[in-house]
Design a protein around this motif. Structure first.
Motif, short mmCIF file in Angstrom:
data_model
loop_
_atom_site.label_atom_id
_atom_site.label_comp_id
_atom_site.label_asym_id
_atom_site.label_seq_id
_atom_site.Cartn_x
_atom_site.Cartn_y
_atom_site.Cartn_z
N ARG A 1 0.96 -1.08 -0.19
CA ARG A 1 0.15 0.00 -0.02
C ARG A 1 1.36 1.48 -0.35
O ARG A 1 0.61 2.04 -0.67
CB ARG A 1 -1.03 0.20 1.21
CG ARG A 1 -1.83 1.53 1.27
CD ARG A 1 -2.37 1.86 2.87
NE ARG A 1 -0.97 2.06 3.33
CZ ARG A 1 -0.46 2.99 3.40
NH1 ARG A 1 -1.00 4.19 2.39
NH2 ARG A 1 0.79 3.22 3.89
N GLN B 1 1.58 1.91 -3.17
CA GLN B 1 1.00 2.60 -4.30
C GLN B 1 0.78 3.88 -3.84
O GLN B 1 0.78 4.27 -4.36
CB GLN B 1 -0.03 1.48 -3.74
CG GLN B 1 -0.06 0.34 -4.51
CD GLN B 1 -1.86 -0.64 -3.70
OE1 GLN B 1 -1.91 -0.54 -3.10
NE2 GLN B 1 -1.75 -1.77 -4.81
N GLU B 2 0.96 4.23 -2.74
CA GLU B 2 0.22 5.47 -2.64
C GLU B 2 2.20 6.32 -2.81
O GLU B 2 0.63 7.29 -3.45
CB GLU B 2 0.33 6.18 -0.60
CG GLU B 2 0.70 7.49 -0.61
CD GLU B 2 0.68 7.39 1.51
OE1 GLU B 2 0.42 6.09 2.23
OE2 GLU B 2 1.41 8.04 2.22
N LYS C 1 -1.44 6.65 -4.94
CA LYS C 1 -2.49 5.90 -4.91
C LYS C 1 -3.16 4.72 -5.38
O LYS C 1 -4.44 4.72 -4.48
CB LYS C 1 -3.55 7.19 -3.75
CG LYS C 1 -2.45 8.31 -2.60
CD LYS C 1 -2.91 8.48 -1.88
CE LYS C 1 -2.21 9.65 -1.33
NZ LYS C 1 -2.91 9.49 0.71
N TYR D 1 -4.72 1.89 -4.23
CA TYR D 1 -5.03 0.55 -3.80
C TYR D 1 -5.43 -0.35 -3.98
O TYR D 1 -6.80 -0.97 -3.51
CB TYR D 1 -5.50 0.72 -2.18
CG TYR D 1 -4.92 1.92 -1.53
CD1 TYR D 1 -3.37 3.19 -1.47
CD2 TYR D 1 -5.68 2.69 -0.88
CE1 TYR D 1 -2.85 4.10 -0.99
CE2 TYR D 1 -4.71 3.79 0.43
CZ TYR D 1 -3.25 4.40 -0.43
OH TYR D 1 -2.84 5.32 0.25
N GLU E 1 -2.91 3.93 7.26
CA GLU E 1 -1.81 4.40 6.40
C GLU E 1 -0.53 5.01 6.59
O GLU E 1 -0.09 5.82 6.15
CB GLU E 1 -2.26 5.62 5.56
CG GLU E 1 -3.75 4.72 4.95
CD GLU E 1 -4.62 5.45 4.10
OE1 GLU E 1 -3.70 6.34 3.21
OE2 GLU E 1 -6.11 5.38 3.84
#
Lengths: 574, 178
Positions: A472, A475-476, A481, A483, A536
């Protein structure tokens, strides 16, 4: 004395000092299991998946320094071992895996549960064997243990057909080995050692990078002597954590993708790198062409094939780290590098990479820090893979070799719990914490059954963020972002533990953290804590993939409101 | 700089040893031009001759990685030493009554042999270094080569001292870089 092949296996294992075996039985290995009750010295621990038999043997081996042993049956039993064997291979953990095979007349006929496991494990074992007569079992086991624990340690697999377990043969355990093709070099070449000492004595900005080789060879005392005599700052690889006390004034933490900013800056600025028992993995070096641009490199490693594999080396020394460091230490001239050490200290103050930022919510780093405080650092931390692993590496101070156990090379999610079982079984007197993520933990959580059945007193801390967190984070940061497939709707881990008969609690608030850890410590047996943490939170510092160590990304400024406790960094007097 | 290197490995004659070597080349992406295997002077041991294309660093990695295989006893890079090397080829060439004589002349010049004569073909046996075999093949290609089999290079160090006498990088115990 004539014995069955199965008895010869047991007798041989006992002669190799084996006391614990992790495994699962099945048709082809049944004749071996049938004999186990006759050998009460061999404790068998029934796991719930063969992958975990290998991971437990791996954890046991890393914690005790002995060879870990696992058993599996043919076919799926053997293929299930594969991940665990590969994991041990990449991290140089000594292991012997014994698998059942279909009976000799059936080999090559695609018989039920037949698989070519020696073929499959060829590139992930140090060596492997298919034993075709009972009379060669003893010699094979002797060789396998010798290969597994000497030189650069690694896993060795022995495949034994069902009818070979039942065949009788004369048993005498060989006193000697004849392995003409295997002679590990232990002593460093004297000329190379002199060259290295000259570089060390003359360096202005020397830096030691300590790897797992220090731990394997038991060279921590020699490493410390080198660092203190020549006043050389020490950084470690992920698996080198614990090889040098992290509370030591010359310790500057871990290098690499999630290493401390100051450790990476030290590599970037050093004029001499003394790399010991490490293999310049890409997660440690980042972009290899940008690695240590100003530094000459001394590389000490027991594996000649590691020399020059990934980086150019100025002075290679092949041999055992402890033997070589002893020789180097004899020739050192005590020197000071005050300016250089002061510079590193300054970088550490300016870039407090291991500071925990202030947050109302529960931060995973805060949890790791509390485990350190409550255990006073006297614990073995076994991790899963991902963010949990990096936070465990960053926010606990490891002063002893083997106090940090983690899957480095293969990065095997699910390693944590089974490895922790192996560690606790091997070292029952130690406090063992499995620090895991909710994603990683779910890959092997069935081992809670093993924990319960064998009453293995491991303490489990799940840093539960409801994500495959490390992915994640990528991905961020690198995929805007999006996800995709990283959200986890986890089960209720406390109820899961309860279903296995293991006590546990859920913790959501900061003030509950320390009491929960204390409660886990007070419990004589296993205990699970489900820490529901900020979903997060990212791992910083981070060197983005493809960048060099100098291009380290630190926690965004808005987040960087360090607790004053960065100053609480333990520093021992030397 | 890439160039061809001749490596000689002495290995235990055990099942799977070739598999172990081949698997290593594949997995590490090493490029092997030829590999020739046969018994050596010691019972139970085979001699493997490999021709590897690559720069010195890559070839050194090949040598070290091969040396790590437990059943490999020693590996020598003969490239920079005095060596003799030979290859054998069998070449089946199209031959009619009109071309047979010409083919035989070429074969004689190369000190090769005709070992089989068919209705419309002859089979030529030739030994020599790669260049010699390449040239003969080129000449015979004009007549039409129906089938070609080459053994790949085999090599030994020149003179009395073989790799067993312990030259640089010849044995495991000399795994040190100087």
């Amino acid at each position: 004395m004539k014995l069955s092949g199965a008895d010869i296996v047991c007798e041989s294992l006992i002669r190799e000092g084996v006391d614990v075996i992790f495994g699962i039985l099945g048709g082809t290995i049944l004749p071996l299991y049938d004999k186990l009750p006759g050998y009460p010295q061999l404790r068998h621990i029934l796991v719930r998946h063969e992958q975990c038999a290998a991971h437990s043997a791996d954890g046991y081996a890393r914690a005790t320094g002995k060879v870990g042993v696992c058993f599996a049956t043919s076919g799926p039993g053997a293929t299930n071992l594969v991940t665990g064997i590969a994991n041990a291979y990449l991290d140089s953990a000594p292991m012997v895996a014994i698998t059942g095979q279909v009976a000799r007349p059936l080999i090559g006929k695609d018989a039920f549960q037949e698989v070519d496991i020696t073929g499959i494990t060829l590139p992930i074992t140090k060596h492997n064997y298919l034993v075709l007569e009972a009379s060669s079992i003893a010699r094979t086991i002797k060789e396998a243990f010798y290969l597994a624990r000497t030189g650069r340690p690694g896993p060795v697999l022995i495949d034994i057909p069902r009818d070979v377990f039942m065949e009788e043969a004369e048993f005498h355990y060989p006193a000697k080995l004849s392995l003409t093709g295997y002679k590990p070099v232990l002593e460093g070449h004297p000329t190379q050692i002199k060259k290295a000492v000259k570089l060390i004595n003359e360096a202005q900005r020397p830096l030691i990078i300590a790897g797992r080789g220090i731990i394997i060879s038991g060279a921590s005392a020699e490493l410390r002597h080198l660092a203190e005599t020549s006043q050389v700052p020490v950084v470690t690889t992920l698996l080198g954590i614990g090889s040098f006390p992290e509370s030591h004034i010359l310790s500057f933490g871990m290098i690499g993708m999630h290493g401390t900013a100051y450790a990476n800056m030290a590599v970037d600025n050093a004029d001499l790198i003394i790399a010991i028992g490490m293999r310049f993995d890409d997660r440690a070096t980042a972009k290899v062409s940008g690695f240590a641009p100003a530094g000459r490199i001394i590389h000490i490693d027991i594996d000649p094939a590691e020399i020059g594999k990934n980086v150019r080396v100025d002075v290679p020394i092949v041999g055992d780290a402890r033997v070589i460091l002893k020789e180097i230490n004899k020739l050192l001239v005590p020197v000071q590098h005050l300016q250089w050490v002061r510079q590193l200290d300054e970088w550490r103050k300016e870039h407090p990479s291991t500071a925990v930022r202030y947050s109302e919510g529960l931060l995973p780093q805060f949890v790791v820090r509390k485990i350190y405080e409550v255990t006073k650092g006297d614990a073995t931390i076994v991790t899963g893979v991902g963010q949990n692993q990096m936070w465990a590496a960053q926010h606990f101070w490891y002063d002893h070799p083997t106090s940090f156990i983690s899957s480095g090379g293969l990065g095997t999610m699910g390693f944590g719990l089974p490895a922790a079982i192996g560690v606790k079984v091997g070292c029952p007197e130690k406090t063992v914490w499995c620090v895991d993520g909710d994603g990683s933990f779910q890959m092997t959580l069935h081992e809670l059954a093993t924990v319960a059945q064998e009453n293995v007193g491991v303490k489990i801390a799940i840093l539960n963020n409801g994500f495959l967190g490390m992915v994640r984070q990528w991905q961020e940061l690198f995929y805007e972002k999006r996800y995709v497939a990283t959200r986890l709707s986890g089960p209720d881990f406390v109820k899961i533990a309860e279903a296995y008969g293991i006590p546990g609690v859920r913790v959501k608030y900061k003030e509950e953290v320390a009491p929960a850890i204390e409660r886990a410590m007070a419990e004589p047996g296993p205990f699970l804590i489900d820490f529901v943490v900020e979903p997060e939170e990212n791992v910083y510092p981070m060197v983005p993939p493809g960048a060099s160590l100098a291009e380290v990304m630190e926690a965004p400024v808005t987040e960087a409101k360090p607790l004053s406790d960065s100053a609480k960094l333990p520093v021992s007097n030397i | 700089m890439a160039s061809k290197h001749t490596l000689v490995a002495v290995v235990e004659n055990r099942p799977g040893v070739l598999n172990r070597m081949a698997s290593l080349f594949r997995r590490r992406g090493f490029n092997i031009e030829s590999i020739a295997v046969g018994h050596s002077e010691i019972p139970g041991q085979s001699r493997v001759t490999l021709v590897v294309d690559g720069n010195t660093t890559i070839v050194e990695q090949v040598r070290k990685q091969l040396d790590k295989v437990i059943d490999v006893i020693k590996v020598t890079d003969l490239t920079d030493s005095e060596m003799v090397d030979r290859e054998l080829a069998l070449i089946k060439v199209k031959a009619s009554s009109t071309t047979r004589n010409e083919i035989m002349q070429i074969v004689n010049i190369f000190r090769a042999n005709i070992i089989d004569v068919g209705f419309d073909s002859v089979t030529v046996e030739v030994t020599g270094d790669e260049d010699k075999i390449d040239s003969l093949c080129n000449l015979l290609r004009g007549f039409g080569i129906k089938e070609l089999a080459r053994t790949g290079r085999i090599a030994l160090a020149r003179g009395g001292a073989g790799p067993a006498a312990g030259e640089k990088g010849t044995s495991k115990s000399a795994g040190q870089s100087h």
